[in-house]
Design a protein around this motif. Structure first.
Motif, PDB file in Angstrom:
ATOM      1  N   LEU A 149      -9.023  -2.217  -7.495  1.00 52.79           N
ATOM      2  CA  LEU A 149      -8.127  -2.009  -6.366  1.00 52.79           C
ATOM      3  C   LEU A 149      -6.701  -2.101  -6.886  1.00 52.79           C
ATOM      4  O   LEU A 149      -6.349  -3.059  -7.586  1.00 52.79           O
ATOM      5  CB  LEU A 149      -8.366  -3.072  -5.291  1.00 52.79           C
ATOM      6  CG  LEU A 149      -7.239  -3.334  -4.290  1.00 52.79           C
ATOM      7  CD1 LEU A 149      -7.015  -2.129  -3.409  1.00 52.79           C
ATOM      8  CD2 LEU A 149      -7.536  -4.561  -3.445  1.00 52.79           C
ATOM      9  N   ILE A 193      -3.234   1.788  -0.681  1.00 45.19           N
ATOM     10  CA  ILE A 193      -4.059   1.342  -1.789  1.00 45.19           C
ATOM     11  C   ILE A 193      -4.664   2.523  -2.527  1.00 45.19           C
ATOM     12  O   ILE A 193      -4.852   3.607  -1.976  1.00 45.19           O
ATOM     13  CB  ILE A 193      -5.185   0.399  -1.302  1.00 45.19           C
ATOM     14  CG1 ILE A 193      -6.126   1.121  -0.329  1.00 45.19           C
ATOM     15  CG2 ILE A 193      -4.611  -0.853  -0.660  1.00 45.19           C
ATOM     16  CD1 ILE A 193      -7.360   0.328   0.022  1.00 45.19           C
ATOM     17  N   ARG A 194      -4.970   2.269  -3.802  1.00 45.04           N
ATOM     18  CA  ARG A 194      -5.769   3.202  -4.599  1.00 45.04           C
ATOM     19  C   ARG A 194      -7.053   2.466  -4.961  1.00 45.04           C
ATOM     20  O   ARG A 194      -6.997   1.362  -5.518  1.00 45.04           O
ATOM     21  CB  ARG A 194      -5.010   3.633  -5.855  1.00 45.04           C
ATOM     22  CG  ARG A 194      -3.661   4.265  -5.539  1.00 45.04           C
ATOM     23  CD  ARG A 194      -3.063   4.990  -6.732  1.00 45.04           C
ATOM     24  NE  ARG A 194      -2.767   4.130  -7.854  1.00 45.04           N
ATOM     25  CZ  ARG A 194      -1.646   3.424  -7.992  1.00 45.04           C
ATOM     26  NH1 ARG A 194      -0.726   3.460  -7.027  1.00 45.04           N
ATOM     27  NH2 ARG A 194      -1.433   2.699  -9.049  1.00 45.04           N
ATOM     28  N   LEU A 195      -8.173   3.078  -4.645  1.00 52.76           N
ATOM     29  CA  LEU A 195      -9.446   2.362  -4.743  1.00 52.76           C
ATOM     30  C   LEU A 195     -10.397   3.089  -5.686  1.00 52.76           C
ATOM     31  O   LEU A 195     -10.578   4.306  -5.601  1.00 52.76           O
ATOM     32  CB  LEU A 195     -10.082   2.235  -3.355  1.00 52.76           C
ATOM     33  CG  LEU A 195     -11.222   1.237  -3.194  1.00 52.76           C
ATOM     34  CD1 LEU A 195     -10.754  -0.180  -3.532  1.00 52.76           C
ATOM     35  CD2 LEU A 195     -11.777   1.274  -1.774  1.00 52.76           C
ATOM     36  N   GLU A 196     -10.977   2.300  -6.599  1.00 52.29           N
ATOM     37  CA  GLU A 196     -12.041   2.771  -7.486  1.00 52.29           C
ATOM     38  C   GLU A 196     -13.238   1.861  -7.290  1.00 52.29           C
ATOM     39  O   GLU A 196     -13.161   0.847  -6.592  1.00 52.29           O
ATOM     40  CB  GLU A 196     -11.559   2.738  -8.938  1.00 52.29           C
ATOM     41  CG  GLU A 196     -10.307   3.560  -9.185  1.00 52.29           C
ATOM     42  CD  GLU A 196      -9.689   3.274 -10.549  1.00 52.29           C
ATOM     43  OE1 GLU A 196     -10.328   2.560 -11.366  1.00 52.29           O
ATOM     44  OE2 GLU A 196      -8.564   3.752 -10.790  1.00 52.29           O
ATOM     45  N   SER A 236      -8.056  -3.209   1.890  1.00 49.44           N
ATOM     46  CA  SER A 236      -6.757  -3.345   2.555  1.00 49.44           C
ATOM     47  C   SER A 236      -6.458  -4.807   2.874  1.00 49.44           C
ATOM     48  O   SER A 236      -5.322  -5.270   2.696  1.00 49.44           O
ATOM     49  CB  SER A 236      -6.727  -2.508   3.834  1.00 49.44           C
ATOM     50  OG  SER A 236      -6.863  -1.128   3.552  1.00 49.44           O
ATOM     51  N   ASP A 251       2.681  -3.341  -8.759  1.00 48.16           N
ATOM     52  CA  ASP A 251       1.289  -3.055  -8.397  1.00 48.16           C
ATOM     53  C   ASP A 251       0.429  -4.314  -8.471  1.00 48.16           C
ATOM     54  O   ASP A 251       0.252  -4.901  -9.554  1.00 48.16           O
ATOM     55  CB  ASP A 251       0.693  -2.003  -9.329  1.00 48.16           C
ATOM     56  CG  ASP A 251       1.183  -0.603  -9.025  1.00 48.16           C
ATOM     57  OD1 ASP A 251       1.752  -0.407  -7.935  1.00 48.16           O
ATOM     58  OD2 ASP A 251       1.003   0.294  -9.876  1.00 48.16           O
ATOM     59  N   GLY A 283       0.821  -1.203   0.000  1.00 47.93           N
ATOM     60  CA  GLY A 283       0.000   0.000   0.000  1.00 47.93           C
ATOM     61  C   GLY A 283       0.853   1.250   0.000  1.00 47.93           C
ATOM     62  O   GLY A 283       2.080   1.200  -0.145  1.00 47.93           O
ATOM     63  N   PRO A 338     -15.177   4.198  -2.754  1.00 44.14           N
ATOM     64  CA  PRO A 338     -13.829   4.623  -2.339  1.00 44.14           C
ATOM     65  C   PRO A 338     -13.797   5.507  -1.100  1.00 44.14           C
ATOM     66  O   PRO A 338     -12.767   5.579  -0.422  1.00 44.14           O
ATOM     67  CB  PRO A 338     -13.313   5.383  -3.574  1.00 44.14           C
ATOM     68  CG  PRO A 338     -14.084   4.809  -4.720  1.00 44.14           C
ATOM     69  CD  PRO A 338     -15.458   4.507  -4.176  1.00 44.14           C
ATOM     70  N   ASP A 339     -14.902   6.176  -0.794  1.00 43.26           N
ATOM     71  CA  ASP A 339     -14.931   7.074   0.372  1.00 43.26           C
ATOM     72  C   ASP A 339     -15.444   6.396   1.638  1.00 43.26           C
ATOM     73  O   ASP A 339     -15.468   7.017   2.704  1.00 43.26           O
ATOM     74  CB  ASP A 339     -15.823   8.285   0.066  1.00 43.26           C
ATOM     75  CG  ASP A 339     -15.272   9.121  -1.080  1.00 43.26           C
ATOM     76  OD1 ASP A 339     -14.039   9.259  -1.174  1.00 43.26           O
ATOM     77  OD2 ASP A 339     -16.079   9.618  -1.888  1.00 43.26           O
ATOM     78  N   ARG A 364     -12.712   0.486   2.181  1.00 43.86           N
ATOM     79  CA  ARG A 364     -11.264   0.609   2.240  1.00 43.86           C
ATOM     80  C   ARG A 364     -10.650  -0.450   3.168  1.00 43.86           C
ATOM     81  O   ARG A 364      -9.547  -0.937   2.922  1.00 43.86           O
ATOM     82  CB  ARG A 364     -10.865   2.022   2.684  1.00 43.86           C
ATOM     83  CG  ARG A 364     -11.325   3.103   1.704  1.00 43.86           C
ATOM     84  CD  ARG A 364     -10.716   4.459   2.019  1.00 43.86           C
ATOM     85  NE  ARG A 364      -9.281   4.449   1.787  1.00 43.86           N
ATOM     86  CZ  ARG A 364      -8.711   4.591   0.588  1.00 43.86           C
ATOM     87  NH1 ARG A 364      -9.449   4.722  -0.489  1.00 43.86           N
ATOM     88  NH2 ARG A 364      -7.395   4.591   0.474  1.00 43.86           N
TER      89      ARG A 364
END
Length: 795
Positions: free
Chosen positions: A51, A44-47, A89, A67, A42, A79-80, A85
């Motif tokens: 992931l 992480i980038r989340l959409e 993770s 990645d 991490g 994502p929020d 999240r």
């Protein structure tokens, strides 16, 4: 007299550390495996459908990054949202579990709560041991250099990496049941082209359950094994889902970081992976976002009888590299889900079946599914289909079983010219299969005239139990599958099996599986239907009618027994403080547990309080009387089916009598019994209490009373009395203090031992929250374990 005894916790790396002992004794022979100072996972980038988790390996001042990616075909993340999240993770973290032997530190950047951290620590420890045994002590064609010459080394644990979670922990409420719903009539199957997942799908569909095949699409050739099945399911069943991941490329990238792995590893033909063993969880966690999105309550894994194994390699207990296919894995994961508040149960339908019997049922009952069976990892695309290689161990095993069963191997893609070479290789090289299963396979082929008498690898011997439903208390107990599935499932099995057998000691005894009393035993992770309806929802034993008690005790085997005291608590607290607190704690714990909830036995109010008898109002019984009463209550509870009894003690003076009773119940009823006088939460509360020697009616008890019964606290009568002693061995706050006894009036004229002036309602609410949380965690652990698992950890 002393009612609180603090315990010292030895820090990691102290004299008891396995690593420290090994370094002193051997100069750290595992140092050769350390290839990185740090692995970082991490942030992480989340959409909504993707992931991305960077894996960074640092060594000798340099860093390389790869990645890890998961990609979905529908929206599964917000994502929020903290819960999204958190799940992302944990998905990102699973690959890293394989590398605890090889790094000094693994840093997990992301959103993790206490349950996640505990899970990753335990699984990393377990996996380090498995990899050490299976990949370094046993023959491994991928190894080179000094690492290939390691000798057995018995340690407390083999995890060399320190696991670091630098980000703020996520409050449990942010990822709890409020964010996740699960319908137990909906089943997800971790799917592939293997016979087990195909058979599991066929069984659940036939029984009328909504069934979601979830395929994890690795980016490499391994996906070929699932491609035929996936195309069929995607075209036929709308619930089919696919998750793409490049985890296989990450595993290959990591192999290039290891100097002890042959650089031509990609060209080495082997039926096993070079290093990794924690693999199923990488796929399983990839499926969880779909379970959450679709409100699926059950996750079905396709594992049969011979995947639950415990062995010892020169004193090192291990699971033959199959832990993540074992019953222990399913139950550990289900306990983890329940700690998280995720209403998911994970299990296999097929544990009572041998591999040969799985194949037989699939061939005979679901031929349209068996056509898509493919287990070969060297498969290739030929026209519109994927075809097996016809040469590897898995191919010779599948061909051998199909021929032995009178089935046609060409139905699932084998060419006619594959059959004879596969049978010859089977006789010459054997198979990776349980010995009874392999010998019975040879026996069936020998009966058909297809097994050479000259084979020294495998001798044909009949094992009739291999073609029966096998009930083994360790590998395949009935209660490992939810109750509502059992009867229909076993009726289907019996149409193809040669009856059923139960393991008694070392022999198999034929049984009528549909008449076995275990058929109605509770599945420990789910409440019975209707438990939440009105009266049935109570956890109080005394409020049940006898028919309600009978129904509940078919599904609940754990009870809480509160024991208190009626004694002076200074001039400001009521006499029943200990009794009230014990009962209140037991009821709060039961309410906070997830179904099936433990039952709370009626309070035993009277305790061993002779040391307070100089103060009016104290009522005491002798230690012998209390021990006898608790013993007889416990024996009677065991007679009703309770196998786990947690005695919640509200008064420290009761402890010796309660421990005696617990020992006698365990001895005579052979059930699990324990006594908690605050031990599960003491370590978490040390920083909250300001007063040394806060033993009785002081800061703690006054605070907890203010939080629950403020109207009964006489604040105008509060006075402190902090005892001081001439020897540190008598000081209750000392870690070296002894248990000793005296009359309270000799050391406190008011009966108070502590400082109630420092009490507050806020402190009391915090203390209650901690005590309830820790006991709930303990009870949830107990609920999911058999007595055997309680006594010996299975991973």
């Amino acid at each position: 007299m002393a009612e609180i005894k603090k315990r010292s916790i030895r820090p990691a790396g102290s004299k008891g550390s396995g690593h420290a002992l090994a370094r002193r004794a051997t100069g750290d022979p595992l140092k050769v495996l350390e290839v990185a100072s740090c692995m970082e996972v991490g942030p992480i980038r989340l959409e909504r459908r993707r992931l991305i988790a960077p894996y960074t390996v640092k060594r000798q001042g340099e860093a390389e990054t790869f990645d890890l990616i998961y990609r979905f075909e529908e929206d599964v993340f917000d994502p929020d949202e903290p819960a999204s999240r958190n799940l992302a993770s944990m998905m990102a973290a699973q690959v890293a579990v394989n590398y605890g032997l090889f790094c000094r530190e693994i840093v997990f950047r992301g959103v993790y709560d206490d349950a996640d951290r505990r899970f990753l620590q335990e699984t990393a420890r377990h996996t380090a041991r498995e990899i050490f045994v299976k990949k370094f002590l046993e023959p491994n064609p991928f190894l080179c250099g000094p690492a290939a010459q390691l000798s057995p080394l018995k340690l407390t644990h083999y995890l060399r990496a320190r696991l670091v979670f630098p980000d703020e922990p996520l409050p449990r409420s942010e990822c709890s049941l409020n964010h996740w719903k699960g319908d137990r009539s909906r089943h997800a199957i971790l799917s592939s082209g293997g016979k087990e997942s195909l058979l599991s799908f066929g069984l659940l569909r036939e029984m009328g359950y909504e069934t979601h095949p979830i395929f994890i699409n690795e980016s490499g050739r391994h996906w070929y094994t699932a491609l035929n099945a996936y195309r069929f399911f995607a075209a036929t069943y709308s619930e089919t889902a696919r998750v793409w991941t490049n985890s296989d490329r990450l595993f290959a990238w990591m192999l290039r970081q290891f100097p002890f792995i042959r650089q031509d590893f990609a060209r080495v033909r082997s039926d096993e992976y070079p290093i990794r063993l924690w693999t199923v969880a990488v796929f399983l966690f990839g499926a969880l976002p779909l379970l959450r999105k679709r409100e699926i309550g059950r996750l079905v894994i396709g594992d049969e009888f011979d995947t639950t194994i415990r062995r010892s390699y020169r004193g090192i207990i291990h699971y033959d590299g199959l832990y993540d296919q074992s019953r222990y894995f399913d139950e550990a994961l289900t306990r983890y889900y329940r700690r998280k508040g995720w209403p998911i149960s994970q299990f296999s339908l097929l544990r009572p079946l041998s591999e040969l019997l799985v194949e037989k049922i699939l061939v005979e009952r679901y031929p349209e599914l068996q056509r898509h069976q493919l287990s070969c990892h060297a498969a290739h695309i030929e026209g519109a289909r994927v075809r097996p290689c016809g040469r590897c161990e898995k191919c010779r095993r599948i061909v051998g079983m199909l021929v032995a069963l009178g089935a046609d191997p060409t139905r699932c893609g084998y060419a006619p010219q594959h059959v004879t070479p596969c049978l010859e290789a089977l006789a010459a090289k054997g198979v990776h299969q349980e010995t009874p299963g392999a010998e019975h396979l040879a026996f069936l082929l020998h009966q058909k005239g297809l097994w050479p008498d000259s084979s020294f690898t495998l001798k044909p011997r009949p094992h009739p139990e291999v073609m029966k439903i096998r009930l083994d208390p360790e590998k395949s107990p009935m209660e490992s599958v939810p109750v509502d599935l059992r009867e229909r499932l076993y009726r289907i099995f019996l149409e193809h099996a040669d009856g059923a057998a139960k393991r008694i000691g070392r022999i198999w005894v034929d049984v009528d599986v549909l008449a076995d009393p275990a058929r109605t035993r509770p599945y420990p992770f789910e409440s019975p239907e209707g438990e939440n309806a009105s009266r049935g929802a109570t956890s109080l034993w005394g409020e049940l009618t006898w028919p309600e008690a009978r129904a509940r005790l078919h599904h609940v085997d754990i009870a809480l027994l509160p024991v208190g005291a009626i004694e002076q608590h200074g001039p400001h607290l009521p006499l029943d403080t200990d009794a009230f607190d014990a009962e209140y704690l037991a009821q709060q714990v039961a309410t906070a547990c997830r179904p099936p909830r433990p039952l709370v036995l009626p309070l035993i109010s009277y305790g061993v309080s002779y040391h307070h008898q100089d103060f009016w109002g104290t009522l005491s019984v002798s230690p012998e009387t209390l021990a006898r009463l608790v013993y007889e209550v416990g024996m009677s509870a065991a007679h009703n089916g309770i196998t786990k009894l947690v005695i919640i003690n509200g008064h420290g003076g009761n402890a010796p009598a309660l421990h005696l009773a617990a020992q006698r119940i365990n001895c005579d009823a052979h059930i699990f019994v324990c006594v908690d006088t605050g031990e599960t939460s003491e370590v978490d509360l040390e920083h909250v209490i300001e007063t040394p020697n806060d033993v009785h009616a002081g800061e703690v008890e006054t605070s907890t009373a203010l939080a629950t019964r403020p109207d009964l606290v006489r604040l105008d009568q509060v006075q402190k009395c902090i005892p001081r002693f001439s020897s540190r061995y008598l000081n209750f706050a000392s870690r070296r203090s002894l248990h000793w006894y005296t009359q309270t009036a000799k050391i406190s004229p008011s009966g108070v031992l502590g400082d109630p002036t420092k009490a507050s309602r806020k402190k009391g609410e915090h203390i209650w929250a901690v005590m309830i949380k820790r006991l709930v965690e303990f009870v949830e652990d107990l609920k999911g374990m058999s007595l055997d698992e309680i006594y010996q950890k299975h991973h």
